[in-house]
Design a protein around this motif. Structure first.
Motif, PDB file in Angstrom:
ATOM      1  N   ASN A  19       0.830  -1.207   0.000  1.00  0.00           N
ATOM      2  CA  ASN A  19       0.000   0.000   0.000  1.00  0.00           C
ATOM      3  C   ASN A  19       0.860   1.251   0.000  1.00  0.00           C
ATOM      4  N   PHE A  20       1.920   1.263   0.797  1.00  0.00           N
ATOM      5  CA  PHE A  20       2.824   2.419   0.796  1.00  0.00           C
ATOM      6  C   PHE A  20       3.492   2.576  -0.567  1.00  0.00           C
ATOM      7  N   LEU A  21       3.911   1.462  -1.158  1.00  0.00           N
ATOM      8  CA  LEU A  21       4.602   1.533  -2.441  1.00  0.00           C
ATOM      9  C   LEU A  21       3.652   1.951  -3.559  1.00  0.00           C
ATOM     10  N   ALA A  22       2.435   1.430  -3.563  1.00  0.00           N
ATOM     11  CA  ALA A  22       1.452   1.817  -4.584  1.00  0.00           C
ATOM     12  C   ALA A  22       1.092   3.297  -4.454  1.00  0.00           C
ATOM     13  N   HIS A  23       0.928   3.757  -3.229  1.00  0.00           N
ATOM     14  CA  HIS A  23       0.613   5.166  -2.970  1.00  0.00           C
ATOM     15  C   HIS A  23       1.706   6.067  -3.543  1.00  0.00           C
ATOM     16  N   ALA A  24       2.963   5.710  -3.300  1.00  0.00           N
ATOM     17  CA  ALA A  24       4.076   6.529  -3.773  1.00  0.00           C
ATOM     18  C   ALA A  24       4.210   6.478  -5.292  1.00  0.00           C
ATOM     19  N   GLN A  25       4.083   5.294  -5.872  1.00  0.00           N
ATOM     20  CA  GLN A  25       4.206   5.178  -7.326  1.00  0.00           C
ATOM     21  C   GLN A  25       3.091   5.939  -8.021  1.00  0.00           C
ATOM     22  N   PHE A  26       1.903   5.868  -7.470  1.00  0.00           N
ATOM     23  CA  PHE A  26       0.786   6.576  -8.084  1.00  0.00           C
ATOM     24  C   PHE A  26       1.025   8.083  -8.073  1.00  0.00           C
ATOM     25  N   HIS A  27       1.479   8.611  -6.942  1.00  0.00           N
ATOM     26  CA  HIS A  27       1.659  10.057  -6.846  1.00  0.00           C
ATOM     27  C   HIS A  27       2.936  10.534  -7.523  1.00  0.00           C
ATOM     28  N   ASP A  28       3.781   9.596  -7.923  1.00  0.00           N
ATOM     29  CA  ASP A  28       4.913   9.941  -8.784  1.00  0.00           C
ATOM     30  C   ASP A  28       4.507   9.893 -10.255  1.00  0.00           C
ATOM     31  N   GLY A  29       3.267   9.502 -10.517  1.00  0.00           N
ATOM     32  CA  GLY A  29       2.779   9.443 -11.888  1.00  0.00           C
ATOM     33  C   GLY A  29       3.153   8.173 -12.621  1.00  0.00           C
ATOM     34  N   ARG A  30       3.616   7.166 -11.906  1.00  0.00           N
ATOM     35  CA  ARG A  30       4.003   5.894 -12.523  1.00  0.00           C
ATOM     36  C   ARG A  30       2.822   4.922 -12.431  1.00  0.00           C
ATOM     37  N   PHE A  31       1.873   5.132 -13.339  1.00  0.00           N
ATOM     38  CA  PHE A  31       0.616   4.403 -13.256  1.00  0.00           C
ATOM     39  C   PHE A  31       0.768   2.917 -13.578  1.00  0.00           C
ATOM     40  N   ALA A  32       1.650   2.565 -14.485  1.00  0.00           N
ATOM     41  CA  ALA A  32       1.809   1.145 -14.826  1.00  0.00           C
ATOM     42  C   ALA A  32       2.333   0.364 -13.625  1.00  0.00           C
ATOM     43  N   GLU A  33       3.340   0.928 -12.947  1.00  0.00           N
ATOM     44  CA  GLU A  33       3.871   0.269 -11.758  1.00  0.00           C
ATOM     45  C   GLU A  33       2.816   0.224 -10.658  1.00  0.00           C
ATOM     46  N   ALA A  34       2.099   1.337 -10.494  1.00  0.00           N
ATOM     47  CA  ALA A  34       1.048   1.373  -9.477  1.00  0.00           C
ATOM     48  C   ALA A  34      -0.035   0.342  -9.778  1.00  0.00           C
TER      49      ALA A  34
END
Length: 320
Positions: free
Chosen positions: A267-282
């Motif tokens: 959840n922490f990693l998905a939250h960070a990837q999403f707000h970095d704009g890395r939607f594929a990783e998220a």
């Protein structure tokens, strides 16, 4: 690389939830969730069996004891267990953590919680779980010095204790909010140190991302960052992206879904990837999370976590 979504948890959906999504601290431990529900009904024998089978898997034991301790009536039902089995170390440890939960909810005295934990420590000196109970108490009600000392006690017994490291990162992040975006803040040093000290396959590799989110919580609450993480540059700076890359690469190589608190990290990693704009990783992370979202960090700083999670998940999956 996108891991397949996990199988459904197999528990009833709560009314009003969307697509079965709700917050359950048991995470993906279906047996724990069932035993927790039985304990809330006064059936403590399954808790005895569960904890006996957990043994000295300290991360799993800590996770299970804390979740059981939060069950409705846990302290009262565990006292019944102790009446039947007064020598049970598992019952003493569960009662200690249930008393801590009661103290944090304002229903027990702090001193009673401390005494209960000390009793469990005397009975099981090698077990970090009673020390975790004291650390949970100190995280909210204790001093910084006490929190650090208790963290050291947990770490002496289990150097890679997952929950303890998360609690310590959250506490350290709260120091010096007026310093703002200080890349040398001690919470970052702590998280980097812990990740470096841990074995290669340890989920503490994700701790620098956790530290980054905890620091955002503090800065946003103090007005030094926007309250909407999507409007903050906290996630897109050079340091943040380096931390995210290392953590995501670790997940691709090592994460096997076996750690009892693994979904917390995701959840922490998905939250960070999403707000970095890395939607594929998220999107890959959201698939792996499945129904096991956690309130933190989606609630940071003062947001509705379910709304924030679902909006991010839908946006990531829709664009992937």
């Amino acid at each position: 690389m996108s891991p397949p979504p996990p199988p459904p948890l197999g528990r009833p959906r709560r009314r009003g939830s969307r697509s079965g999504h709700f917050f359950d601290p048991a995470l993906d431990d279906a047996r724990l969730a069932a035993v927790r529900d039985q304990l809330a009904q006064g059936r403590w024998s399954e808790a005895r069996t569960l904890l006996a089978g957990t043994g000295d898997d300290w991360d799993r034991r800590g996770h299970r004891v804390v979740v059981l301790a939060r069950a409705s009536g846990a302290a009262a039902w565990t006292r019944d267990w102790l009446l039947a089995e007064p020598e049970s170390v598992d019952a003493v440890t569960l009662l200690a953590c249930a008393t801590v939960v009661g103290a944090l909810r304002g229903k027990e005295s702090e001193q009673r919680a401390r005494d209960a934990c000390r009793d469990a420590i005397r009975r099981a000196p090698a077990d970090p779980t009673p020390w975790l109970g004291l650390l949970l108490l100190a995280r909210t009600l204790g001093t910084e010095e006490e929190t650090s000392q208790l963290f050291d006690e947990v770490r002496t017994r289990h150097p890679d204790h997952h929950h303890a490291h998360h609690l310590m990162a959250a506490r350290l992040a709260e120091r010096s909010p007026e310093a703002g975006q200080d890349p040398l803040h001690e919470v970052y040093d702590f998280a980097a140190w812990a990740a470096e000290q841990a074995p290669a396959d340890s989920p503490l590799a994700i701790l620098p991302v956790v530290a980054h989110a905890e620091r955002y919580r503090v800065l946003a609450a103090a007005g030094h960052e926007p309250g909407d993480p999507a409007a903050s540059a906290h996630w897109t700076g050079r340091r943040a992206r380096q931390v995210l890359k290392v953590a995501f690469d670790w997940w691709l190589e090592w994460e096997a879904g076996e750690h009892p608190r693994g979904r917390v990290d995701l959840n922490f990693l998905a939250h960070a990837q999403f707000h970095d704009g890395r939607f594929a990783e998220a999107a890959a992370l959201f698939q792996r999370i499945g129904p096991h979202q956690t309130p933190d960090p989606w609630s940071y700083p003062h947001r509705d976590p379910r709304t924030a999670f679902l909006a991010a998940r839908d946006a990531a999956l829709g664009s992937a």
